[in-house]
Write a protein that holds these residues in place. Structure first.
Motif, PDB file in Angstrom:
ATOM      1  N   GLY A   1      22.664  19.725 -34.003  1.00  0.00           N
ATOM      2  CA  GLY A   1      22.921  19.014 -32.752  1.00  0.00           C
ATOM      3  C   GLY A   1      23.745  17.748 -32.920  1.00  0.00           C
ATOM      4  N   GLU A   2      24.147  17.449 -34.135  1.00  0.00           N
ATOM      5  CA  GLU A   2      24.891  16.234 -34.483  1.00  0.00           C
ATOM      6  C   GLU A   2      24.178  14.969 -34.022  1.00  0.00           C
ATOM      7  OE1 GLU A   2      29.110  16.181 -33.980  1.00  0.00           O
ATOM      8  OE2 GLU A   2      29.348  18.195 -34.795  1.00  0.00           O
ATOM      9  N   THR A   3      22.837  14.976 -34.105  1.00  0.00           N
ATOM     10  CA  THR A   3      22.061  13.777 -33.776  1.00  0.00           C
ATOM     11  C   THR A   3      21.762  12.965 -35.029  1.00  0.00           C
ATOM     12  OG1 THR A   3      20.001  15.017 -33.963  1.00  0.00           O
ATOM     13  CG2 THR A   3      20.969  14.827 -31.760  1.00  0.00           C
ATOM     14  N   VAL A   4      21.830  13.620 -36.198  1.00  0.00           N
ATOM     15  CA  VAL A   4      21.626  12.945 -37.483  1.00  0.00           C
ATOM     16  C   VAL A   4      22.907  13.102 -38.288  1.00  0.00           C
ATOM     17  CG1 VAL A   4      20.314  12.914 -39.634  1.00  0.00           C
ATOM     18  CG2 VAL A   4      19.152  13.420 -37.481  1.00  0.00           C
ATOM     19  N   GLU A   5      23.411  11.978 -38.807  1.00  0.00           N
ATOM     20  CA  GLU A   5      24.615  11.998 -39.641  1.00  0.00           C
ATOM     21  C   GLU A   5      24.353  11.185 -40.894  1.00  0.00           C
ATOM     22  OE1 GLU A   5      29.258  10.526 -39.373  1.00  0.00           O
ATOM     23  OE2 GLU A   5      28.229  11.106 -37.527  1.00  0.00           O
ATOM     24  N   LEU A   6      24.640  11.788 -42.041  1.00  0.00           N
ATOM     25  CA  LEU A   6      24.440  11.144 -43.336  1.00  0.00           C
ATOM     26  C   LEU A   6      25.755  11.108 -44.092  1.00  0.00           C
ATOM     27  CD1 LEU A   6      21.217  13.086 -44.453  1.00  0.00           C
ATOM     28  CD2 LEU A   6      21.333  10.906 -43.245  1.00  0.00           C
ATOM     29  N   LEU A   7      26.020  10.009 -44.786  1.00  0.00           N
ATOM     30  CA  LEU A   7      27.199   9.876 -45.641  1.00  0.00           C
ATOM     31  C   LEU A   7      26.728   9.955 -47.084  1.00  0.00           C
ATOM     32  CD1 LEU A   7      30.188   9.174 -46.230  1.00  0.00           C
ATOM     33  CD2 LEU A   7      29.517   6.766 -46.091  1.00  0.00           C
ATOM     34  N   CYS A   8      27.274  10.907 -47.834  1.00  0.00           N
ATOM     35  CA  CYS A   8      26.891  11.090 -49.227  1.00  0.00           C
ATOM     36  C   CYS A   8      27.579  10.033 -50.094  1.00  0.00           C
ATOM     37  CB  CYS A   8      27.276  12.494 -49.687  1.00  0.00           C
ATOM     38  SG  CYS A   8      26.808  12.830 -51.385  1.00  0.00           S
ATOM     39  N   ILE A   9      26.770   9.254 -50.846  1.00  0.00           N
ATOM     40  CA  ILE A   9      27.335   8.221 -51.717  1.00  0.00           C
ATOM     41  C   ILE A   9      27.160   8.564 -53.201  1.00  0.00           C
ATOM     42  CG2 ILE A   9      27.167   6.368 -50.018  1.00  0.00           C
ATOM     43  CD1 ILE A   9      24.597   5.442 -51.444  1.00  0.00           C
ATOM     44  N   ALA A  10      26.399   9.620 -53.492  1.00  0.00           N
ATOM     45  CA  ALA A  10      26.253  10.124 -54.864  1.00  0.00           C
ATOM     46  C   ALA A  10      25.976  11.615 -54.771  1.00  0.00           C
ATOM     47  CB  ALA A  10      25.132   9.414 -55.603  1.00  0.00           C
ATOM     48  N   SER A  11      26.782  12.405 -55.455  1.00  0.00           N
ATOM     49  CA  SER A  11      26.642  13.856 -55.349  1.00  0.00           C
ATOM     50  C   SER A  11      25.452  14.362 -56.150  1.00  0.00           C
ATOM     51  CB  SER A  11      27.923  14.549 -55.806  1.00  0.00           C
ATOM     52  OG  SER A  11      28.157  14.259 -57.161  1.00  0.00           O
ATOM     53  N   GLY A  12      25.038  15.574 -55.790  1.00  0.00           N
ATOM     54  CA  GLY A  12      23.917  16.198 -56.489  1.00  0.00           C
ATOM     55  C   GLY A  12      23.937  17.702 -56.288  1.00  0.00           C
ATOM     56  N   SER A  13      23.003  18.376 -56.906  1.00  0.00           N
ATOM     57  CA  SER A  13      22.974  19.837 -56.864  1.00  0.00           C
ATOM     58  C   SER A  13      22.097  20.405 -55.763  1.00  0.00           C
ATOM     59  CB  SER A  13      22.511  20.385 -58.222  1.00  0.00           C
ATOM     60  OG  SER A  13      21.220  19.872 -58.531  1.00  0.00           O
ATOM     61  N   GLY A  14      21.411  19.548 -54.995  1.00  0.00           N
ATOM     62  CA  GLY A  14      20.554  20.022 -53.902  1.00  0.00           C
ATOM     63  C   GLY A  14      21.301  20.037 -52.583  1.00  0.00           C
ATOM     64  N   ALA A  15      20.917  20.972 -51.710  1.00  0.00           N
ATOM     65  CA  ALA A  15      21.505  21.065 -50.374  1.00  0.00           C
ATOM     66  C   ALA A  15      20.679  20.239 -49.392  1.00  0.00           C
ATOM     67  CB  ALA A  15      21.560  22.517 -49.922  1.00  0.00           C
ATOM     68  N   LEU A  16      21.362  19.532 -48.484  1.00  0.00           N
ATOM     69  CA  LEU A  16      20.685  18.711 -47.478  1.00  0.00           C
ATOM     70  C   LEU A  16      20.194  19.570 -46.318  1.00  0.00           C
ATOM     71  CD1 LEU A  16      23.182  15.722 -47.379  1.00  0.00           C
ATOM     72  CD2 LEU A  16      20.856  15.673 -48.291  1.00  0.00           C
ATOM     73  N   THR A  17      18.970  19.268 -45.841  1.00  0.00           N
ATOM     74  CA  THR A  17      18.431  19.940 -44.668  1.00  0.00           C
ATOM     75  C   THR A  17      17.820  18.908 -43.730  1.00  0.00           C
ATOM     76  OG1 THR A  17      16.288  20.315 -45.732  1.00  0.00           O
ATOM     77  CG2 THR A  17      17.918  22.103 -45.901  1.00  0.00           C
ATOM     78  N   CYS A  18      17.783  19.255 -42.450  1.00  0.00           N
ATOM     79  CA  CYS A  18      17.178  18.407 -41.421  1.00  0.00           C
ATOM     80  C   CYS A  18      16.250  19.297 -40.606  1.00  0.00           C
ATOM     81  CB  CYS A  18      18.253  17.786 -40.534  1.00  0.00           C
ATOM     82  SG  CYS A  18      17.603  16.728 -39.220  1.00  0.00           S
ATOM     83  N   GLY A  19      14.959  19.013 -40.637  1.00  0.00           N
ATOM     84  CA  GLY A  19      14.002  19.843 -39.922  1.00  0.00           C
ATOM     85  C   GLY A  19      13.979  21.273 -40.426  1.00  0.00           C
ATOM     86  N   GLY A  20      14.284  21.468 -41.698  1.00  0.00           N
ATOM     87  CA  GLY A  20      14.276  22.793 -42.288  1.00  0.00           C
ATOM     88  C   GLY A  20      15.566  23.575 -42.128  1.00  0.00           C
ATOM     89  N   GLU A  21      16.511  23.046 -41.356  1.00  0.00           N
ATOM     90  CA  GLU A  21      17.797  23.712 -41.132  1.00  0.00           C
ATOM     91  C   GLU A  21      18.878  23.063 -41.988  1.00  0.00           C
ATOM     92  OE1 GLU A  21      18.265  26.435 -39.168  1.00  0.00           O
ATOM     93  OE2 GLU A  21      16.078  26.391 -38.924  1.00  0.00           O
TER      94      GLU A  21
END
Length: 103
Positions: free
Chosen positions: A69-89
């Motif tokens: 829904g584009e209600t949460v926006e995050l800026l990545c400042i350090a990369s990693g091997s995990g995928a980001l999720t919000c509310g399980g999506e």
């Protein structure tokens, strides 16, 4: 696990990889559950030192990630091997806005 209250400018860190993000946009009064690599994100000040890098980076430095829904926006400042999720999506990379053509 209780979801943390998000505020723009807050830094969050993964507990399973080196991913670190800054909150750019957060819903008013909401506390969505944010995770990276299936583990909840924690405030960066409370995070343990990042585990050694392993595998290919999934979160990319400098990219903005948004929920469906584009209600949460995050800026990545350090990369990693995990995928980001919000509310399980899964969160996706925010598309760049097209600039108007200059004729």
């Amino acid at each position: 696990m209780t979801a943390i209250q998000l505020r723009p400018g807050e830094q969050l860190a993964s507990t399973v990889c080196g991913t670190r993000v800054v909150v750019v946009r957060a819903p008013a009064g909401g506390a969505p559950e944010l995770a990276c690599g299936a583990a909840p994100l924690v405030p960066a000040a409370q995070a343990a030192p990042a585990p050694p890098p392993g595998g290919d980076a999934v979160t990319l430095v400098g990219k903005r990630y948004v929920d469906a829904g584009e209600t949460v926006e995050l800026l990545c400042i350090a990369s990693g091997s995990g995928a980001l999720t919000c509310g399980g999506e899964p969160m996706t990379i925010k598309a760049a806005k097209a600039l108007p053509a200059s004729d």
